[in-house]
Write an enzyme that holds these catalytic residues in place. Sequence first.
Site, short mmCIF file in Angstrom:
data_model
loop_
_atom_site.label_atom_id
_atom_site.label_comp_id
_atom_site.label_asym_id
_atom_site.label_seq_id
_atom_site.Cartn_x
_atom_site.Cartn_y
_atom_site.Cartn_z
N CYS A 1 0.83 -1.21 0.00
CA CYS A 1 0.00 0.00 0.00
C CYS A 1 0.86 1.26 0.00
CB CYS A 1 -0.94 -0.02 1.20
SG CYS A 1 -0.13 -0.34 2.79
N PHE A 2 1.76 1.39 0.96
CA PHE A 2 2.63 2.57 1.01
C PHE A 2 3.50 2.69 -0.24
CE2 PHE A 2 2.14 2.28 5.79
CZ PHE A 2 1.39 3.45 5.90
#
Length: 236
Positions: free
Chosen positions: A155-156
Amino acid sequence: MATHDKVRVAVVGASGYSGIEAVRILSSHPFVELSVLTSEHYAGREVADVYRHMAGIDLPPFEELRPDLVQGRAEVAISCLPETVGTAHTAELIKAGVKVVDLSADYRFKDAAQFRTTYGIEHPAPHLLKEAVYGLSEFHRHELREARLVATPGCFPTGALLALLPLIRRDLIEPSSIIIDAKSGTTGARRAASIEQLFAEVNENFRAYKVGNHRHVPEMEQEISAALGRDIALLF
């Protein structure tokens, strides 16, 4: 494959947050047939019994995770299992000719030593690491078309790399100056219960975690280093 043919897709680990979202999206895809849905916790149960918002959608029931039950019933598998849990299963599916899109971090690293350092275990299928295509389609679209194994970005890293890679490729940023300051909601911690994710702990709260040793850092450094042609360290 003709455009009117449906691709049979298995969702492995279909009862987790990412798994059930994959089921929801794919259930309305005109060229997808959801043929297998696995869940260790809910094997034998209908999807709508566990997730009421899926009622009215024609879906197969959850069943146990066994690669031999997927083989022959799906051309593609979406693996939504946690890190290190589905690594060997994915390798078996690839060997059987099933293409796999892996949502975990099991195949994101090109270097088995980096995987060992980050997750504390030896990778059970290191021969697949070099083959796996990092699934950031904006930058690896050509390779993804022919891939047997897609390693979906974290995600990041997705947010950071979409912002940084265009700047890096155009030499519009000083790589040594990169600082990534990112925030995540509680669903990023997955469905398993933990005290720090209880409502009373997180409501109107904000905290830093895993500062200096977050598992997504080497993933971002790998992709940025590849774009630069040299190793880079960043601050996350």
